[in-house]
Design a protein around this motif. Structure first.
Motif, short mmCIF file in Angstrom:
data_model
loop_
_atom_site.label_atom_id
_atom_site.label_comp_id
_atom_site.label_asym_id
_atom_site.label_seq_id
_atom_site.Cartn_x
_atom_site.Cartn_y
_atom_site.Cartn_z
N THR A 61 54.85 54.48 37.45
CA THR A 61 54.47 53.40 37.09
C THR A 61 55.25 53.09 35.49
OG1 THR A 61 52.19 53.13 38.23
CG2 THR A 61 52.79 51.45 36.22
N ARG A 62 55.41 53.95 34.84
CA ARG A 62 55.86 54.14 33.64
C ARG A 62 57.40 53.95 33.59
NH1 ARG A 62 52.65 58.73 30.00
NH2 ARG A 62 50.58 57.46 29.33
N ALA A 63 57.78 54.69 34.74
CA ALA A 63 59.42 54.86 34.70
C ALA A 63 59.91 53.21 35.40
CB ALA A 63 59.95 55.90 35.59
N ARG A 64 59.13 52.89 36.31
CA ARG A 64 59.81 51.66 37.28
C ARG A 64 58.91 50.46 36.73
NH1 ARG A 64 60.16 55.12 42.61
NH2 ARG A 64 61.22 56.97 41.70
N GLY A 65 57.98 50.37 36.09
CA GLY A 65 57.15 49.20 35.73
C GLY A 65 55.97 49.01 36.81
N ALA A 66 55.00 48.21 36.34
CA ALA A 66 54.00 47.85 37.39
C ALA A 66 54.32 46.55 38.15
CB ALA A 66 52.71 47.77 36.55
N SER A 67 53.82 46.44 39.04
CA SER A 67 54.14 45.16 39.87
C SER A 67 53.22 44.92 40.92
CB SER A 67 55.51 45.20 40.42
OG SER A 67 55.55 46.17 41.33
N LEU A 68 53.09 43.78 41.38
CA LEU A 68 52.35 43.54 42.82
C LEU A 68 53.18 44.26 43.81
CD1 LEU A 68 50.41 41.87 44.38
CD2 LEU A 68 52.30 40.08 44.90
N ALA A 69 54.36 44.56 44.18
CA ALA A 69 54.92 45.26 45.18
C ALA A 69 54.57 46.75 45.17
CB ALA A 69 56.62 45.23 45.03
N LEU A 70 54.18 47.28 44.08
CA LEU A 70 53.67 48.87 43.89
C LEU A 70 52.40 48.58 44.19
CD1 LEU A 70 54.12 51.59 42.51
CD2 LEU A 70 53.14 50.74 40.53
N ALA A 71 51.55 47.69 44.08
CA ALA A 71 50.27 47.65 44.37
C ALA A 71 50.12 47.59 45.88
CB ALA A 71 49.41 46.43 43.81
N GLN A 101 46.78 59.73 37.65
CA GLN A 101 47.42 61.13 37.36
C GLN A 101 47.07 61.95 38.75
OE1 GLN A 101 45.61 59.43 35.23
NE2 GLN A 101 46.21 59.64 33.20
N LYS A 102 46.31 61.57 39.41
CA LYS A 102 45.67 62.47 40.88
C LYS A 102 46.24 61.81 42.01
CE LYS A 102 43.13 64.84 38.08
NZ LYS A 102 41.80 64.96 37.97
N ILE A 103 47.33 60.97 41.79
CA ILE A 103 47.87 60.41 43.01
C ILE A 103 49.58 60.82 42.83
CG2 ILE A 103 48.57 58.52 44.48
CD1 ILE A 103 46.14 57.08 43.06
N ILE A 104 49.97 61.80 43.91
CA ILE A 104 51.42 62.10 44.03
C ILE A 104 52.34 61.13 44.68
CG2 ILE A 104 52.99 63.69 44.39
CD1 ILE A 104 51.33 64.51 42.12
N VAL A 105 53.44 60.53 44.35
CA VAL A 105 54.07 59.72 45.31
C VAL A 105 55.18 60.83 45.61
CG1 VAL A 105 55.44 57.60 45.27
CG2 VAL A 105 53.26 57.81 43.92
N ALA A 106 55.34 61.01 46.79
CA ALA A 106 56.20 61.97 47.39
C ALA A 106 56.91 61.51 48.32
CB ALA A 106 55.64 63.32 48.02
N PRO A 107 58.20 62.12 48.71
CA PRO A 107 59.07 61.44 49.92
C PRO A 107 58.21 61.36 50.98
CG PRO A 107 60.39 63.01 48.52
CD PRO A 107 59.00 62.88 48.13
N GLY A 158 39.38 50.35 42.14
CA GLY A 158 39.56 49.02 41.49
C GLY A 158 40.31 49.19 40.25
N GLY A 159 40.05 50.23 39.43
CA GLY A 159 40.87 50.58 38.29
C GLY A 159 42.45 50.61 38.67
N ILE A 160 42.40 51.63 39.65
CA ILE A 160 43.98 51.97 40.19
C ILE A 160 44.69 50.65 40.61
CG2 ILE A 160 45.14 53.13 41.81
CD1 ILE A 160 43.09 55.25 41.93
N LEU A 161 43.82 49.77 41.17
CA LEU A 161 44.54 48.47 41.42
C LEU A 161 45.04 47.77 40.18
CD1 LEU A 161 45.55 46.02 43.31
CD2 LEU A 161 43.02 45.25 43.37
N TRP A 162 44.26 47.65 39.29
CA TRP A 162 44.56 47.10 37.91
C TRP A 162 45.68 47.75 37.22
CZ3 TRP A 162 43.71 43.16 34.73
CH2 TRP A 162 44.07 43.08 33.46
N THR A 166 49.26 46.04 36.43
CA THR A 166 49.64 45.82 34.75
C THR A 166 50.01 46.83 34.24
OG1 THR A 166 47.20 46.41 34.18
CG2 THR A 166 47.38 44.30 34.89
N GLY A 167 50.25 48.26 34.51
CA GLY A 167 50.39 49.14 33.95
C GLY A 167 49.44 49.83 32.83
N ASP A 168 48.52 49.13 32.61
CA ASP A 168 47.29 49.53 31.64
C ASP A 168 46.29 50.24 32.26
OD1 ASP A 168 49.01 48.43 29.68
OD2 ASP A 168 47.92 46.30 30.11
N ASP A 169 45.48 51.07 31.67
CA ASP A 169 44.17 51.58 32.18
C ASP A 169 43.14 50.42 32.05
OD1 ASP A 169 45.02 54.21 32.82
OD2 ASP A 169 44.80 54.92 30.56
#
Length: 351
Positions: A61-71, A101-107, A158-162, A166-169
């Motif tokens: 999220t920090r590298a590519r930005g938050a977005s609806l597509a990411l969600a 921090q507890k979710i790994i995005v892997a290939p 719900g917090g992870i969706l937010w 938004t890119g914010d906690d």
């Protein structure tokens, strides 16, 4: 772990650990090491964690930005994983520390990691024995207001969706109209219900949360924009407003950075003045010495201090790559540069 490892003997394991093994279906994730001690045969549990290559959701999220597509990509998959965790055990196993921090995005897909404080629901318990978790994502009951259950993980989801949008906690101080203004009314409703203070007012299962989220953004991935439900259009518009909404709600940080930037710009003519019209004590110094003193040392020193004093949250929104850098790391880089510049200046003739 070796592929030749035999079946896992779970004798002596705690109920929670055995439930975890059953839930994830990875018996080779743990080793039961048996030793002969002074009191006889004992059993020790040694947790061997699998290495999952990839980036955390926070890093992505920090590298590519938050977005609806990411969600849309992350939330359904995470919900499926958590729902499997809940349904594989009876009573359910609760993760209790879900966060980016507890979710790994892997290939190979998304992975949940770190089950260090996971526990099973205990029907007659009034509170959890040990209260842990990350404050922004941990529900009230995790801090002594009651026993955690599947709805506690729903709060964190719900917090992870937010965060994905938004890119914010998430913050307890967020007011309803601010949530709606940044993510759209439909998605705001999903977040508010998932993160309700009272567990009875939340979604009662992860499947219900996932279904409601999909309805809010539109189910069909290939649906044409003209035929997409209004909720999805609202969410897309909210996603487009995400940047401006962020800056409106972080006015102090924006103002701080603007003031520091203006000070940095004002330093340029001052440095030039130090070269073309130096103070009396520097009169007679060589041109190259004055350039090195003002532009290689003094100006970078001031700029480095101003940069370190900036609001990094706002700065990272403009330059996402900076979000992966710590203030300490940047300070070390600036310090190394200044040392090198100082050494170079020593070899420049002063007159």
């Amino acid at each position: 772990m070796s592929d030749t490892m035999g079946p896992m003997d779970t004798e002596g394991m705690t109920d929670d650990l055995a439930a975890y093994l059953e839930a994830v279906g990875r018996e080779d994730s743990f080793v039961v090491e048996r030793r002969l001690g002074g009191g006889g045969r004992t059993t020790e549990l040694v947790v061997v964690s699998e290495y999952v290559p990839g980036e955390t959701l926070e890093e992505v999220t920090r590298a590519r930005g938050a977005s609806l597509a990411l969600a849309q990509k992350v939330v359904p998959e995470v919900c499926d994983a958590v729902e499997e965790l809940h349904s594989a055990c009876d009573p359910p196993l609760i993760h209790r520390d879900l966060k980016p921090q507890k979710i790994i995005v892997a290939p190979a897909g998304l992975f949940l990691i770190d089950f260090g404080i996971a526990r099973r629901f205990r029907e007659k318990a009034e509170t959890d024995t040990v209260r842990f978790g990350t404050r922004a994502y941990a529900p009230p009951e995790q801090y002594g207001f009651g026993q955690t259950d599947v709805r506690s993980d729903i709060y964190a989801l719900g917090g992870i969706l937010w965060y994905c949008l938004t890119g914010d906690d998430p913050s307890a101080s967020l007011v309803p109209h601010e949530v709606s203004g940044r993510v759209g009314e439909k998605l705001a409703g999903v977040i508010r219900r998932a993160m309700a203070f009272d567990p009875a007012e939340r979604f009662q299962s992860v499947a219900e949360l996932a279904r409601t989220f999909r309805e809010a953004v539109g189910d069909a991935a290939g649906t044409a924009k003209a035929g997409m439900p209004r909720a999805a259009e609202d969410a897309r518009q909210a996603d487009g407003r995400r940047g401006s909404g962020f800056f409106r709600t972080n006015l102090l940080g924006v103002a701080r950075n603007v003031v520091l930037l203006l000070i940095a710009l004002a330093c340029i003519p001052q440095a030039w003045q130090g070269v073309v019209a130096p103070r009396a004590e520097y009169a007679g110094k060589s041109l190259w010495y004055l350039v090195a003193l003002n532009f290689l040392l003094t100006l970078p020193l001031v700029w480095g201090a101003l940069y370190l004093a900036m609001d990094r949250t706002v700065l990272a929104r403009l330059i996402p790559g900076l979000a992966q850098r710590s203030r300490l790391k940047d300070a070390c880089i600036i310090g190394i540069y200044l040392v090198i510049a100082f050494v170079i200046a020593l070899f420049i003739p002063s007159s």
